[in-house]
Design a protein around this motif. Structure first.
Motif, PDB file in Angstrom:
ATOM      1  N   SER A 177       3.788 -27.490  51.788  1.00  0.00           N
ATOM      2  CA  SER A 177       3.009 -28.210  50.773  1.00  0.00           C
ATOM      3  C   SER A 177       3.122 -29.695  51.055  1.00  0.00           C
ATOM      4  CB  SER A 177       3.531 -27.899  49.369  1.00  0.00           C
ATOM      5  OG  SER A 177       4.772 -28.546  49.151  1.00  0.00           O
ATOM      6  N   GLN A 178       2.372 -30.478  50.301  1.00  0.00           N
ATOM      7  CA  GLN A 178       2.593 -31.928  50.336  1.00  0.00           C
ATOM      8  C   GLN A 178       4.051 -32.211  49.998  1.00  0.00           C
ATOM      9  OE1 GLN A 178      -0.122 -34.454  48.121  1.00  0.00           O
ATOM     10  NE2 GLN A 178      -1.720 -32.889  48.162  1.00  0.00           N
ATOM     11  N   GLY A 179       4.589 -33.266  50.590  1.00  0.00           N
ATOM     12  CA  GLY A 179       5.983 -33.614  50.364  1.00  0.00           C
ATOM     13  C   GLY A 179       6.282 -33.900  48.905  1.00  0.00           C
ATOM     14  N   TRP A 180       7.424 -33.427  48.421  1.00  0.00           N
ATOM     15  CA  TRP A 180       7.804 -33.537  47.019  1.00  0.00           C
ATOM     16  C   TRP A 180       8.407 -34.905  46.720  1.00  0.00           C
ATOM     17  CZ3 TRP A 180      10.923 -28.369  47.496  1.00  0.00           C
ATOM     18  CH2 TRP A 180      10.018 -27.320  47.744  1.00  0.00           C
ATOM     19  N   PHE A 181       8.304 -35.296  45.441  1.00  0.00           N
ATOM     20  CA  PHE A 181       8.792 -36.599  44.984  1.00  0.00           C
ATOM     21  C   PHE A 181       9.708 -36.422  43.781  1.00  0.00           C
ATOM     22  CE2 PHE A 181       7.866 -40.116  41.855  1.00  0.00           C
ATOM     23  CZ  PHE A 181       8.667 -41.072  42.460  1.00  0.00           C
ATOM     24  N   ASP A 182      10.829 -37.151  43.782  1.00  0.00           N
ATOM     25  CA  ASP A 182      11.750 -37.150  42.645  1.00  0.00           C
ATOM     26  C   ASP A 182      11.851 -38.572  42.102  1.00  0.00           C
ATOM     27  OD1 ASP A 182      13.777 -36.896  40.790  1.00  0.00           O
ATOM     28  OD2 ASP A 182      15.030 -35.630  42.070  1.00  0.00           O
ATOM     29  N   SER A 183      11.530 -38.737  40.825  1.00  0.00           N
ATOM     30  CA  SER A 183      11.443 -40.066  40.215  1.00  0.00           C
ATOM     31  C   SER A 183      12.770 -40.601  39.704  1.00  0.00           C
ATOM     32  CB  SER A 183      10.435 -40.044  39.057  1.00  0.00           C
ATOM     33  OG  SER A 183      10.849 -39.116  38.059  1.00  0.00           O
ATOM     34  N   SER A 184      13.866 -39.858  39.869  1.00  0.00           N
ATOM     35  CA  SER A 184      15.156 -40.338  39.363  1.00  0.00           C
ATOM     36  C   SER A 184      16.313 -39.692  40.115  1.00  0.00           C
ATOM     37  CB  SER A 184      15.298 -40.048  37.862  1.00  0.00           C
ATOM     38  OG  SER A 184      16.583 -40.432  37.380  1.00  0.00           O
ATOM     39  N   VAL A 185      16.845 -40.427  41.112  1.00  0.00           N
ATOM     40  CA  VAL A 185      18.056 -39.971  41.804  1.00  0.00           C
ATOM     41  C   VAL A 185      19.059 -41.112  41.845  1.00  0.00           C
ATOM     42  CG1 VAL A 185      16.779 -38.336  43.251  1.00  0.00           C
ATOM     43  CG2 VAL A 185      17.330 -40.605  44.140  1.00  0.00           C
ATOM     44  N   SER A 186      20.325 -40.752  41.861  1.00  0.00           N
ATOM     45  CA  SER A 186      21.414 -41.726  41.998  1.00  0.00           C
ATOM     46  C   SER A 186      22.252 -41.322  43.203  1.00  0.00           C
ATOM     47  CB  SER A 186      22.290 -41.742  40.739  1.00  0.00           C
ATOM     48  OG  SER A 186      21.519 -42.001  39.588  1.00  0.00           O
ATOM     49  N   ASP A 220       3.298 -35.220  55.964  1.00  0.00           N
ATOM     50  CA  ASP A 220       4.286 -35.445  54.910  1.00  0.00           C
ATOM     51  C   ASP A 220       4.445 -34.108  54.205  1.00  0.00           C
ATOM     52  OD1 ASP A 220       5.812 -37.661  53.324  1.00  0.00           O
ATOM     53  OD2 ASP A 220       4.795 -36.495  51.784  1.00  0.00           O
ATOM     54  N   LEU A 221       5.332 -33.275  54.725  1.00  0.00           N
ATOM     55  CA  LEU A 221       5.343 -31.858  54.367  1.00  0.00           C
ATOM     56  C   LEU A 221       6.704 -31.390  53.879  1.00  0.00           C
ATOM     57  CD1 LEU A 221       3.526 -30.559  57.598  1.00  0.00           C
ATOM     58  CD2 LEU A 221       2.447 -31.164  55.424  1.00  0.00           C
ATOM     59  N   SER A 222       6.677 -30.532  52.872  1.00  0.00           N
ATOM     60  CA  SER A 222       7.858 -29.793  52.437  1.00  0.00           C
ATOM     61  C   SER A 222       7.729 -28.361  52.940  1.00  0.00           C
ATOM     62  CB  SER A 222       7.963 -29.795  50.913  1.00  0.00           C
ATOM     63  OG  SER A 222       8.087 -31.122  50.423  1.00  0.00           O
ATOM     64  N   LEU A 223       8.814 -27.816  53.479  1.00  0.00           N
ATOM     65  CA  LEU A 223       8.813 -26.477  54.063  1.00  0.00           C
ATOM     66  C   LEU A 223       9.741 -25.581  53.241  1.00  0.00           C
ATOM     67  CD1 LEU A 223       8.021 -28.528  56.389  1.00  0.00           C
ATOM     68  CD2 LEU A 223       8.891 -26.820  57.987  1.00  0.00           C
ATOM     69  N   PHE A 224       9.265 -24.377  52.895  1.00  0.00           N
ATOM     70  CA  PHE A 224      10.047 -23.531  52.007  1.00  0.00           C
ATOM     71  C   PHE A 224       9.620 -22.065  52.102  1.00  0.00           C
ATOM     72  CE2 PHE A 224       6.364 -25.251  49.871  1.00  0.00           C
ATOM     73  CZ  PHE A 224       5.815 -24.178  49.194  1.00  0.00           C
ATOM     74  N   ASP A 225      10.481 -21.204  51.579  1.00  0.00           N
ATOM     75  CA  ASP A 225      10.188 -19.779  51.407  1.00  0.00           C
ATOM     76  C   ASP A 225      10.289 -19.497  49.907  1.00  0.00           C
ATOM     77  OD1 ASP A 225      10.135 -17.039  51.196  1.00  0.00           O
ATOM     78  OD2 ASP A 225      11.879 -16.672  52.462  1.00  0.00           O
ATOM     79  N   PRO A 226       9.180 -19.149  49.258  1.00  0.00           N
ATOM     80  CA  PRO A 226       9.216 -18.971  47.798  1.00  0.00           C
ATOM     81  C   PRO A 226       9.845 -17.661  47.334  1.00  0.00           C
ATOM     82  CG  PRO A 226       7.023 -18.496  48.619  1.00  0.00           C
ATOM     83  CD  PRO A 226       7.821 -18.974  49.801  1.00  0.00           C
ATOM     84  N   ASN A 227      10.149 -16.755  48.248  1.00  0.00           N
ATOM     85  CA  ASN A 227      10.632 -15.424  47.874  1.00  0.00           C
ATOM     86  C   ASN A 227      12.150 -15.317  47.982  1.00  0.00           C
ATOM     87  OD1 ASN A 227       7.967 -14.733  47.510  1.00  0.00           O
ATOM     88  ND2 ASN A 227       7.769 -13.671  49.473  1.00  0.00           N
ATOM     89  N   PHE A 284       4.010 -44.280  40.348  1.00  0.00           N
ATOM     90  CA  PHE A 284       4.938 -45.216  40.972  1.00  0.00           C
ATOM     91  C   PHE A 284       4.348 -45.877  42.219  1.00  0.00           C
ATOM     92  CE2 PHE A 284       7.652 -42.601  38.332  1.00  0.00           C
ATOM     93  CZ  PHE A 284       8.574 -43.502  37.830  1.00  0.00           C
ATOM     94  N   GLY A 285       3.040 -45.697  42.421  1.00  0.00           N
ATOM     95  CA  GLY A 285       2.363 -46.374  43.523  1.00  0.00           C
ATOM     96  C   GLY A 285       2.703 -45.832  44.891  1.00  0.00           C
ATOM     97  N   ILE A 286       3.018 -44.537  44.966  1.00  0.00           N
ATOM     98  CA  ILE A 286       3.387 -43.904  46.238  1.00  0.00           C
ATOM     99  C   ILE A 286       2.198 -43.113  46.767  1.00  0.00           C
ATOM    100  CG2 ILE A 286       4.929 -42.225  47.319  1.00  0.00           C
ATOM    101  CD1 ILE A 286       6.995 -43.026  45.153  1.00  0.00           C
ATOM    102  N   ALA A 287       1.868 -43.318  48.020  1.00  0.00           N
ATOM    103  CA  ALA A 287       0.699 -42.674  48.629  1.00  0.00           C
ATOM    104  C   ALA A 287       0.899 -41.171  48.734  1.00  0.00           C
ATOM    105  CB  ALA A 287       0.434 -43.263  50.006  1.00  0.00           C
TER     106      ALA A 287
END
Length: 417
Positions: free
Chosen positions: A55-64, A370-377, A356-359
Motif C-alpha cells: 500500500s502507500q506508505g503509512w504515516f504516524d502523527s505522534s511518536v517519541s 513509497d510503499l508499506s509491505l505486509f501480510d494481512p492474514n 501535516f503537509g506531507i506528500a
C-alpha cells in the motif's frame, strides 16, 4: 535503488491496479512498471514474500524516541528502523526530548540524525519554550527549519490567552497548532479514568470532563481566531461529539486517536500493570465504541500509535509513580486489523499526511516508490520477540493480533525484517 517486487496485491484505491496481484518494477526509487509478470534481465533485487500486499506508505502523527537526552529509552536511528519494519514510511517526532525541541537548531539537529533513512522523520516543534507552557517558542524559525506543527507533548496549555495568541500568530504563516486535551486543574493528580474501576482499585481519577472542557475551550478559541488546530489523542465519547459539531461549523480542526484508546478499556488496570498507564487514560467500552464510530464517519481524522518508549526504571514501579506511555509501532497494523478490515486499516494508517503537509504517492507508474509491505492474514500472540524498540513497555503484549508487516520501500531504500 532498483528492485522487482513479485506477486504483490496492491491495496490503494488511488492506484490503477487496486486489488490486483501484480509485479512492480522499481528503478532509481520510482515505479517504472506494473504488470502481471515482469522479467528481470538486469538482475535487480527480487522481493518475494508470502501473501505479499503493498500500500502507500503509512504515516504516524505522534511518536517519541527520546534522543536527545533520553537515549536509554530510544535513539532516533533505532526508532526509525523500528518504524520502517512496522510499515511506516513517515513519522512525526514529538518535541519531548531533553532539552525540548524548541528552536531552529533543535529542528536541524533531529533532522540531521534522520538523514539517509528509509522512514522520513518530520519534527514537531515545541509550542512553548522548553514546553513549560509560559512563553511561545520560536515557531516561525522552527517552521523554516522544517517543523510541520507545534505541540507540547502531553502538556496542556493552561493559559487560554497563550493558546489564543499561538493560534493567531501561527495563522500568519499557515502553522498548525496542537493542543493536548486536558484541563489540569480538573484532572489533578489522577492516574486512571475516573469511573468504577478507579474507585474499586483506589487509583486517583482523571475524569472525562477534564478532556472535554479543554476541547470545548480550544474550539471556542479556534472559532474566535480563525486559526488552524489539531487535537491529538482524544479518548472520550463526548470529545467525538464536540469535534463533530465543530466540523459542522466548518472550523479548521482535526484530531487523532491513539490505537490503544480504541481497543483497550480501563478493565485492564485490575493488575496495576503500568504498561496500561497511558495519557489520556484508558476509558470505558462506551468511549471505545464512540471513537471507532468517529473514525468510521470521518470525525476523527487519523490514528496514531502515540509511540512512547519508557525505560524499565520508570515503568517497573508503583502505578502512581510510573511514567505514562506505551510503545505502539510494532503492534499497530496487527491491532487495527482486529477491529477493521484490511482496506480500512490501510486507509486509516495513511490518513493525516495532508494535514501535516506531507506528500502522498499513489502506486502508479512514474510515482515515487513509497510503499508499506505486509501480510494481512494470520493471527498470533504479540510478544517481546516482536519488539525492536529499546524499551519494551507495550500495552499489547500478550494480545492476539492479526497480520504482520514485512517492512517498507521508501526514500530509495529497502528495509525488511
Amino acid at each position: 535503488m532498483n528492485a522487482l517486487i513479485k506477486s504483490a496485491t496492491i491495496v490503494d484505491s488511488k492506484s490503477d491496479f487496486h486489488n490486483e496481484t501484480v509485479d512492480i518494477l522499481i528503478e532509481k526509487g520510482r515505479i517504472a512498471k506494473i504488470s502481471k509478470r515482469i522479467s528481470n534481465p538486469n538482475n535487480y533485487k527480487e522481493i518475494t514474500l508470502d501473501n505479499l500486499h503493498v500500500s502507500q506508505g503509512w504515516f504516524d502523527s505522534s511518536v517519541s524516541f527520546g534522543e536527545p537526552g533520553y537515549e536509554e529509552r530510544e535513539t532516533i536511528a533505532n526508532g526509525l528502523k523500528t518504524a520502517a519494519q512496522s510499515g511506516f514510511t513517515a513519522v512525526a517526532l514529538n518535541a519531548n526530548s531533553n532539552p525540548a525541541i524548541d528552536s531552529y537548531a533543535d529542528i536541524t539537529f533531529v533532522k540531521s540524525k534522520a538523514q539517509d533513512k528509509a522512514t522520513s522523520l518530520y519534527p514537531l516543534g515545541a509550542l512553548t519554550k522548553a514546553s513549560n507552557g509560559k512563553d511561545l517558542a520560536e515557531l516561525y524559525d522552527m517552521k523554516n527549519a522544517g517543523a510541520i506543527a507545534f505541540y507540547d507533548y502531553q502538556k496542556p496549555i493552561g493559559n487560554p490567552n497563550l493558546m489564543k495568541i499561538a493560534l493567531q500568530y501561527a495563522s500568519n504563516f499557515g502553522g498548525l497548532v496542537c493542543s493536548f486535551p486536558q484541563e489540569s486543574k480538573i484532572s489533578g493528580h489522577g492516574v486512571a479514568n475516573e469511573h468504577i474501576n478507579s474507585t474499586q482499585l483506589g487509583l486517583k481519577g482523571n475524569p472525562a470532563l477534564a478532556e472535554e472542557l479543554q476541547i470545548a475551550r480550544d474550539l471556542f478559541l479556534l472559532e474566535y481566531t480563525e486559526g488552524k488546530l489539531h487535537i491529538p489523542t482524544i479518548s472520550t465519547a463526548k470529545s467525538v461529539e464536540l469535534i463533530r459539531a465543530a466540523k459542522a461549523k466548518k472550523l479548521d480542526v482535526t484530531c487523532s486517536v491513539a490505537i490503544h484508546n480504541l481497543m483497550i478499556t480501563d478493565d485492564a488496570l485490575d493488575g496495576f500493570d503500568t504498561r496500561y498507564k497511558v495519557l489520556p487514560p484508558l476509558r470505558t467500552q462506551k468511549d471505545c465504541d464512540a471513537l471507532i464510530e468517529g473514525l468510521k464517519d470521518g470525525t476523527i481524522d487519523m490514528v496514531t500509535t502515540d509511540h512512547n518508549p519508557i525505560d524499565i526504571e520508570d515503568k517497573k514501579i508503583e502505578f502512581d509513580y510510573a511514567k505514562y506511555g506505551t510503545i505502539g509501532l510494532e503492534s499497530a497494523f496487527g491491532a487495527l486489523q482486529t477491529i477493521f478490515t484490511t482496506k480500512k486499516t490501510v486507509s486509516v494508517l495513511n490518513q493525516g499526511k495532508s494535514r501535516f503537509g506531507i506528500a502522498e504517492a499513489s502506486i502508479n507508474v512514474g510515482e515515487v516508490a513509497d510503499l508499506s509491505l505486509f501480510d494481512p492474514n494470520g493471527e498470533y500472540q504479540f510478544s517481546k520477540a516482536d519488539i525492536t524498540s529499546r524499551s519494551k513497555n507495550s500495552a499489547f503484549l500478550g494480545m492476539k493480533l492479526k497480520g504482520r508487516t514485512y517492512g517498507v520501500i521508501a526514500n530509495n531504500k529497502i528495509v525488511l525484517k
